[in-house]
Design a protein around this motif. Structure first.
Motif, mmCIF file in Angstrom:
data_model
loop_
_atom_site.group_PDB
_atom_site.id
_atom_site.type_symbol
_atom_site.label_atom_id
_atom_site.label_comp_id
_atom_site.label_asym_id
_atom_site.label_seq_id
_atom_site.Cartn_x
_atom_site.Cartn_y
_atom_site.Cartn_z
ATOM 1 N N HIS A 1 5.274 -5.242 -1.868
ATOM 2 C CA HIS A 1 5.758 -3.932 -1.800
ATOM 3 C C HIS A 1 7.339 -3.804 -2.201
ATOM 4 N N ASP B 1 6.872 4.266 -0.980
ATOM 5 C CA ASP B 1 5.736 3.671 -1.247
ATOM 6 C C ASP B 1 4.677 3.506 -0.098
ATOM 7 N N LYS C 1 2.165 5.955 -0.055
ATOM 8 C CA LYS C 1 1.302 5.772 -1.405
ATOM 9 C C LYS C 1 -0.036 4.949 -1.051
ATOM 10 N N ASP C 2 0.170 4.011 -0.264
ATOM 11 C CA ASP C 2 -1.184 3.165 -0.157
ATOM 12 C C ASP C 2 -2.031 3.730 0.838
#
Ligand SMILES: [Zn+2]
Ligand SMILES: [Zn+2]
Length: 368
Positions: free
Chosen positions: A118, A352, A355-356
Protein backbone atom coordinates in the motif's frame (compact mmCIF):
# COMPACT_ATOMS: atom_id res chain seq x y z
CA UNK A 1 30.49 5.66 51.67
CA UNK A 2 30.82 6.08 47.92
CA UNK A 3 34.24 4.52 47.03
CA UNK A 4 35.16 7.55 44.91
CA UNK A 5 34.65 9.85 47.91
CA UNK A 6 36.41 7.30 50.10
CA UNK A 7 39.45 7.48 47.82
CA UNK A 8 39.61 11.27 48.24
CA UNK A 9 39.38 10.82 52.04
CA UNK A 10 42.18 8.27 51.98
CA UNK A 11 44.38 10.57 49.93
CA UNK A 12 43.98 13.26 52.59
CA UNK A 13 44.51 10.65 55.29
CA UNK A 14 47.74 9.54 53.58
CA UNK A 15 49.18 13.08 53.88
CA UNK A 16 48.57 13.13 57.67
CA UNK A 17 50.09 9.71 58.30
CA UNK A 18 53.39 10.35 56.52
CA UNK A 19 55.31 9.11 59.58
CA UNK A 20 54.49 5.48 58.98
CA UNK A 21 56.02 4.32 55.76
CA UNK A 22 53.83 1.21 55.67
CA UNK A 23 50.66 3.26 56.04
CA UNK A 24 51.73 5.57 53.20
CA UNK A 25 52.41 2.62 50.90
CA UNK A 26 49.07 1.08 51.86
CA UNK A 27 47.28 4.38 51.28
CA UNK A 28 48.90 4.86 47.88
CA UNK A 29 48.12 1.34 46.72
CA UNK A 30 44.61 1.47 48.19
CA UNK A 31 43.93 4.84 46.56
CA UNK A 32 45.35 3.69 43.24
CA UNK A 33 43.12 0.63 43.30
CA UNK A 34 40.01 2.59 44.20
CA UNK A 35 40.81 5.35 41.68
CA UNK A 36 41.27 2.71 38.99
CA UNK A 37 37.95 1.16 39.90
CA UNK A 38 36.30 4.61 39.78
CA UNK A 39 37.88 5.26 36.38
CA UNK A 40 36.56 1.94 35.10
CA UNK A 41 33.15 2.79 36.48
CA UNK A 42 33.35 6.21 34.82
CA UNK A 43 34.13 4.72 31.43
CA UNK A 44 31.26 2.23 31.76
CA UNK A 45 28.89 5.07 32.58
CA UNK A 46 30.22 7.10 29.63
CA UNK A 47 29.41 4.34 27.12
CA UNK A 48 25.97 5.17 25.69
CA UNK A 49 23.39 2.65 26.84
CA UNK A 50 21.96 0.51 24.06
CA UNK A 51 18.63 2.11 23.19
CA UNK A 52 15.41 0.13 23.07
CA UNK A 53 13.01 2.51 21.44
CA UNK A 54 10.65 3.20 18.56
CA UNK A 55 10.37 6.67 17.01
CA UNK A 56 7.21 7.40 15.02
CA UNK A 57 8.28 9.22 11.83
CA UNK A 58 5.03 9.18 9.90
CA UNK A 59 1.42 9.32 11.06
CA UNK A 60 -1.72 11.42 10.79
CA UNK A 61 -1.88 12.53 14.44
CA UNK A 62 0.73 13.97 16.73
CA UNK A 63 1.85 17.00 18.73
CA UNK A 64 5.22 17.92 17.22
CA UNK A 65 4.76 21.19 15.29
CA UNK A 66 8.06 20.74 13.45
CA UNK A 67 6.72 17.63 11.71
CA UNK A 68 4.02 17.17 9.05
CA UNK A 69 1.09 14.90 9.73
CA UNK A 70 0.01 12.73 6.84
CA UNK A 71 -1.80 9.44 6.32
CA UNK A 72 0.69 6.57 6.43
CA UNK A 73 3.21 4.93 8.73
CA UNK A 74 6.96 4.84 9.25
CA UNK A 75 8.97 4.19 12.39
CA UNK A 76 12.61 3.86 13.35
CA UNK A 77 13.09 0.81 15.54
CA UNK A 78 16.29 0.77 17.61
CA UNK A 79 16.55 -2.38 19.63
CA UNK A 80 18.91 -5.32 20.34
CA UNK A 81 21.70 -3.17 18.84
CA UNK A 82 19.91 -2.89 15.48
CA UNK A 83 18.56 0.15 13.63
CA UNK A 84 15.59 -0.81 11.48
CA UNK A 85 13.38 1.47 9.41
CA UNK A 86 9.89 0.04 9.35
CA UNK A 87 7.98 1.45 6.33
CA UNK A 88 8.47 4.83 4.67
CA UNK A 89 5.11 6.63 4.87
CA UNK A 90 3.21 8.08 1.93
CA UNK A 91 5.29 10.97 0.57
CA UNK A 92 9.07 11.36 0.15
CA UNK A 93 9.10 15.12 0.94
CA UNK A 94 7.11 14.67 4.14
CA UNK A 95 9.27 11.74 5.22
CA UNK A 96 12.37 13.88 4.56
CA UNK A 97 10.99 16.72 6.69
CA UNK A 98 9.97 14.46 9.57
CA UNK A 99 13.26 12.56 9.58
CA UNK A 100 15.15 15.87 9.71
CA UNK A 101 12.94 17.16 12.53
CA UNK A 102 13.83 14.14 14.67
CA UNK A 103 17.52 14.23 13.67
CA UNK A 104 17.36 10.62 12.42
CA UNK A 105 20.28 9.43 10.28
CA UNK A 106 18.85 7.13 7.61
CA UNK A 107 22.31 6.42 6.20
CA UNK A 108 22.96 4.29 9.30
CA UNK A 109 20.48 1.42 9.11
CA UNK A 110 20.89 -2.31 9.47
CA UNK A 111 17.93 -2.90 7.19
CA UNK A 112 14.51 -1.67 6.08
CA UNK A 113 11.17 -3.46 6.17
CA UNK A 114 8.51 -2.59 3.62
CA UNK A 115 5.49 -4.19 5.25
CA UNK A 116 3.08 -4.32 2.32
CA UNK A 117 2.37 -2.81 -1.05
CA UNK A 118 0.00 0.00 0.00
CA UNK A 119 1.18 3.47 -1.02
CA UNK A 120 0.86 4.93 2.50
CA UNK A 121 3.69 2.60 3.58
CA UNK A 122 5.99 2.63 0.55
CA UNK A 123 5.39 6.11 -0.95
CA UNK A 124 8.34 7.72 0.84
CA UNK A 125 10.74 5.06 -0.40
CA UNK A 126 12.51 7.23 -3.00
CA UNK A 127 13.75 9.56 -0.23
CA UNK A 128 15.28 6.63 1.63
CA UNK A 129 16.91 5.31 -1.52
CA UNK A 130 18.39 8.73 -2.38
CA UNK A 131 20.21 8.68 0.99
CA UNK A 132 20.98 5.00 1.30
CA UNK A 133 20.86 3.24 -2.10
CA UNK A 134 22.60 0.06 -0.90
CA UNK A 135 20.50 -0.62 2.18
CA UNK A 136 19.06 -4.12 2.55
CA UNK A 137 15.28 -4.16 2.19
CA UNK A 138 12.87 -6.89 3.13
CA UNK A 139 9.49 -6.95 1.40
CA UNK A 140 6.73 -9.54 1.07
CA UNK A 141 6.91 -11.98 -1.84
CA UNK A 142 3.76 -11.67 -3.89
CA UNK A 143 2.93 -12.85 -7.38
CA UNK A 144 3.37 -9.90 -9.76
CA UNK A 145 3.75 -7.48 -6.87
CA UNK A 146 5.45 -4.06 -6.90
CA UNK A 147 8.47 -5.54 -5.12
CA UNK A 148 9.26 -7.79 -8.08
CA UNK A 149 8.84 -11.54 -8.40
CA UNK A 150 9.63 -14.59 -10.49
CA UNK A 151 7.90 -17.76 -11.58
CA UNK A 152 9.03 -21.00 -13.26
CA UNK A 153 7.98 -20.72 -16.93
CA UNK A 154 6.39 -24.15 -16.79
CA UNK A 155 3.42 -22.50 -15.02
CA UNK A 156 1.71 -21.72 -18.36
CA UNK A 157 0.32 -24.25 -20.85
CA UNK A 158 2.26 -24.63 -24.10
CA UNK A 159 0.94 -25.29 -27.62
CA UNK A 160 3.68 -26.62 -29.86
CA UNK A 161 1.43 -26.60 -32.94
CA UNK A 162 1.71 -22.77 -33.10
CA UNK A 163 4.40 -21.04 -35.20
CA UNK A 164 7.22 -19.51 -33.05
CA UNK A 165 6.03 -15.93 -33.65
CA UNK A 166 2.73 -16.80 -31.95
CA UNK A 167 4.41 -18.36 -28.94
CA UNK A 168 5.75 -16.69 -25.83
CA UNK A 169 9.52 -16.18 -26.10
CA UNK A 170 9.36 -17.78 -29.56
CA UNK A 171 8.59 -21.07 -27.86
CA UNK A 172 11.80 -21.07 -25.76
CA UNK A 173 10.99 -19.35 -22.46
CA UNK A 174 13.65 -18.91 -19.76
CA UNK A 175 13.37 -21.50 -17.01
CA UNK A 176 12.55 -18.75 -14.51
CA UNK A 177 10.55 -15.74 -15.65
CA UNK A 178 11.47 -12.56 -13.77
CA UNK A 179 9.02 -9.70 -13.21
CA UNK A 180 10.15 -6.18 -12.49
CA UNK A 181 9.85 -4.03 -9.41
CA UNK A 182 8.61 -0.50 -8.88
CA UNK A 183 11.97 0.12 -7.13
CA UNK A 184 14.68 -0.66 -9.69
CA UNK A 185 18.17 -0.67 -8.22
CA UNK A 186 17.00 -1.31 -4.66
CA UNK A 187 18.43 -4.38 -2.99
CA UNK A 188 15.15 -6.06 -2.10
CA UNK A 189 15.02 -9.48 -0.51
CA UNK A 190 11.57 -11.05 -0.78
CA UNK A 191 10.10 -12.83 2.22
CA UNK A 192 7.68 -15.62 1.49
CA UNK A 193 7.10 -17.11 4.92
CA UNK A 194 7.83 -16.11 8.53
CA UNK A 195 11.64 -15.79 8.73
CA UNK A 196 14.19 -14.93 11.43
CA UNK A 197 16.27 -12.48 9.37
CA UNK A 198 18.90 -11.85 12.05
CA UNK A 199 19.14 -13.60 15.44
CA UNK A 200 16.16 -12.54 17.54
CA UNK A 201 14.54 -10.49 14.75
CA UNK A 202 11.70 -12.20 12.89
CA UNK A 203 9.53 -11.02 10.02
CA UNK A 204 6.07 -12.51 10.37
CA UNK A 205 4.56 -13.05 6.91
CA UNK A 206 0.78 -13.43 6.76
CA UNK A 207 -1.85 -13.01 4.08
CA UNK A 208 -5.01 -10.93 4.43
CA UNK A 209 -8.39 -12.53 3.98
CA UNK A 210 -10.39 -9.32 4.43
CA UNK A 211 -12.67 -7.98 1.69
CA UNK A 212 -10.75 -5.44 -0.39
CA UNK A 213 -7.32 -6.79 0.58
CA UNK A 214 -7.73 -10.52 -0.11
CA UNK A 215 -4.36 -12.15 -0.86
CA UNK A 216 -2.38 -9.09 0.23
CA UNK A 217 0.74 -10.25 2.04
CA UNK A 218 2.00 -8.22 4.99
CA UNK A 219 5.17 -8.39 7.05
CA UNK A 220 5.21 -7.56 10.77
CA UNK A 221 8.39 -7.14 12.82
CA UNK A 222 8.82 -9.26 15.95
CA UNK A 223 11.91 -8.68 18.08
CA UNK A 224 12.66 -11.05 20.92
CA UNK A 225 14.07 -9.10 23.87
CA UNK A 226 14.82 -9.99 27.51
CA UNK A 227 11.48 -8.30 28.36
CA UNK A 228 9.48 -10.30 25.80
CA UNK A 229 8.46 -9.74 22.18
CA UNK A 230 8.36 -6.20 20.83
CA UNK A 231 5.97 -6.34 17.88
CA UNK A 232 5.66 -3.63 15.23
CA UNK A 233 2.67 -3.93 12.91
CA UNK A 234 1.97 -1.77 9.87
CA UNK A 235 -1.71 -2.10 8.98
CA UNK A 236 -2.59 -5.55 10.36
CA UNK A 237 -4.56 -6.44 7.23
CA UNK A 238 -4.26 -10.16 8.14
CA UNK A 239 -5.77 -9.23 11.56
CA UNK A 240 -3.81 -8.12 14.60
CA UNK A 241 -4.90 -11.23 16.53
CA UNK A 242 -3.54 -13.48 13.77
CA UNK A 243 -0.22 -11.60 13.88
CA UNK A 244 0.02 -11.90 17.67
CA UNK A 245 -0.85 -15.61 17.41
CA UNK A 246 2.24 -16.00 15.19
CA UNK A 247 4.42 -13.90 17.52
CA UNK A 248 3.63 -16.03 20.59
CA UNK A 249 5.13 -19.01 18.78
CA UNK A 250 8.48 -17.21 19.12
CA UNK A 251 7.93 -16.17 22.74
CA UNK A 252 4.62 -16.39 24.60
CA UNK A 253 5.38 -13.14 26.44
CA UNK A 254 4.33 -10.16 24.30
CA UNK A 255 5.88 -7.07 25.85
CA UNK A 256 4.92 -4.29 23.47
CA UNK A 257 2.85 -3.74 20.31
CA UNK A 258 3.16 -0.60 18.18
CA UNK A 259 1.57 0.34 14.86
CA UNK A 260 -1.74 0.17 12.99
CA UNK A 261 -4.49 -2.34 13.79
CA UNK A 262 -6.81 -1.50 10.87
CA UNK A 263 -10.02 -1.22 12.83
CA UNK A 264 -11.00 2.13 11.26
CA UNK A 265 -14.58 1.16 10.52
CA UNK A 266 -14.99 -1.79 12.88
CA UNK A 267 -18.05 -1.77 15.13
CA UNK A 268 -17.76 -1.66 18.93
CA UNK A 269 -18.27 -5.41 19.60
CA UNK A 270 -15.45 -6.28 17.16
CA UNK A 271 -13.18 -3.63 18.71
CA UNK A 272 -13.92 -4.84 22.24
CA UNK A 273 -13.18 -8.40 21.19
CA UNK A 274 -9.74 -7.44 19.86
CA UNK A 275 -8.93 -5.30 22.92
CA UNK A 276 -9.96 -8.15 25.25
CA UNK A 277 -7.98 -10.72 23.28
CA UNK A 278 -4.81 -8.62 23.48
CA UNK A 279 -5.27 -7.76 27.15
CA UNK A 280 -6.82 -10.92 28.63
CA UNK A 281 -5.73 -13.79 26.37
CA UNK A 282 -2.33 -12.69 25.15
CA UNK A 283 -1.59 -10.56 28.24
CA UNK A 284 0.26 -7.95 26.20
CA UNK A 285 2.20 -5.68 28.58
CA UNK A 286 2.08 -2.39 26.64
CA UNK A 287 0.25 -1.09 23.61
CA UNK A 288 1.11 1.96 21.46
CA UNK A 289 -1.47 2.03 18.70
CA UNK A 290 -1.19 4.39 15.74
CA UNK A 291 -2.03 4.86 12.07
CA UNK A 292 -5.08 2.87 10.89
CA UNK A 293 -6.08 1.64 14.36
CA UNK A 294 -9.06 4.02 14.31
CA UNK A 295 -10.42 6.54 16.81
CA UNK A 296 -12.91 4.30 18.68
CA UNK A 297 -10.17 1.65 18.93
CA UNK A 298 -7.69 4.18 20.38
CA UNK A 299 -10.33 4.91 23.04
CA UNK A 300 -11.18 1.25 23.67
CA UNK A 301 -7.53 0.21 24.00
CA UNK A 302 -6.79 3.11 26.33
CA UNK A 303 -9.71 2.06 28.52
CA UNK A 304 -8.68 -1.59 28.64
CA UNK A 305 -4.91 -1.05 29.01
CA UNK A 306 -5.06 2.04 31.25
CA UNK A 307 -1.53 3.03 32.25
CA UNK A 308 -0.11 0.53 29.81
CA UNK A 309 -1.58 2.33 26.82
CA UNK A 310 1.10 4.65 25.45
CA UNK A 311 0.39 7.65 23.25
CA UNK A 312 2.11 7.04 19.91
CA UNK A 313 1.42 10.13 17.76
CA UNK A 314 3.83 11.42 15.11
CA UNK A 315 7.20 12.30 16.63
CA UNK A 316 6.76 10.22 19.78
CA UNK A 317 9.72 8.18 20.95
CA UNK A 318 8.49 5.07 22.70
CA UNK A 319 10.79 3.37 25.16
CA UNK A 320 10.28 -0.36 24.73
CA UNK A 321 12.62 -1.54 27.48
CA UNK A 322 11.69 -2.97 30.86
CA UNK A 323 9.62 0.04 31.94
CA UNK A 324 8.11 1.81 28.92
CA UNK A 325 5.61 3.78 30.99
CA UNK A 326 8.32 5.64 32.87
CA UNK A 327 10.49 6.51 29.90
CA UNK A 328 8.10 7.20 27.01
CA UNK A 329 6.16 10.36 26.21
CA UNK A 330 3.52 10.27 28.89
CA UNK A 331 1.44 13.27 27.81
CA UNK A 332 -1.38 10.99 26.92
CA UNK A 333 -4.26 12.39 28.97
CA UNK A 334 -6.22 12.73 25.75
CA UNK A 335 -5.52 10.20 23.06
CA UNK A 336 -6.21 12.78 20.37
CA UNK A 337 -6.62 16.47 21.08
CA UNK A 338 -9.35 18.45 19.30
CA UNK A 339 -7.27 19.88 16.41
CA UNK A 340 -5.42 16.62 16.09
CA UNK A 341 -8.66 14.70 15.76
CA UNK A 342 -9.84 16.95 12.95
CA UNK A 343 -6.55 16.48 11.07
CA UNK A 344 -6.67 12.70 11.53
CA UNK A 345 -10.20 12.54 10.11
CA UNK A 346 -9.38 14.78 7.12
CA UNK A 347 -6.33 12.70 6.22
CA UNK A 348 -8.22 9.45 6.70
CA UNK A 349 -10.96 10.59 4.31
CA UNK A 350 -8.36 10.96 1.53
CA UNK A 351 -6.47 7.77 2.35
CA UNK A 352 -6.15 4.41 0.63
CA UNK A 353 -7.00 2.70 3.86
CA UNK A 354 -10.69 3.42 3.33
CA UNK A 355 -10.58 2.16 -0.24
CA UNK A 356 -9.88 -1.44 0.68
CA UNK A 357 -13.49 -2.22 1.51
CA UNK A 358 -13.49 0.40 4.25
CA UNK A 359 -15.50 3.02 2.37
CA UNK A 360 -18.31 0.58 1.78
CA UNK A 361 -18.18 -0.54 5.40
CA UNK A 362 -18.25 3.09 6.55
CA UNK A 363 -21.29 3.77 4.38
CA UNK A 364 -23.09 0.70 5.74
CA UNK A 365 -22.15 1.66 9.30
CA UNK A 366 -23.82 5.06 8.79
CA UNK A 367 -27.01 3.47 7.43
CA UNK A 368 -27.37 1.34 10.54
ZN1 LIG B 1 -2.45 -1.06 4.15
ZN1 LIG C 1 -1.81 1.91 6.04
Amino acid sequence: MNPCRLSRARKLGGRVMRSTHFTVVLAIFGSAWILASCATKGSTAAAPPMPARITVLYDAFGKDATMTKDWGYAALVEINGKRILFDTGDDPAILAKNVKAKGVDLTRLDFVVLSHRHSDHIGGFSFLLSLNPQVRIYAPKENFGVFGSDLPSKFYRKDESLPPEMRYYGGAPPEIMKFGTAFPGASIQLIDKTTEVVPGVTLIALVSDAPGTKELKELSLAINTPDGIVLVVACSHPGVEAIVAEAVKINPHIHFIAGGFHLLVAQDPAIEKVAAALHDNYKVDYIAAGHCTGEPTFAALQKVFGDRYLYAGLGTTLDVGANPRAESDRNAANVLEEGDLLGYRTLLAKSDDLKDGGAEAARLAQIR
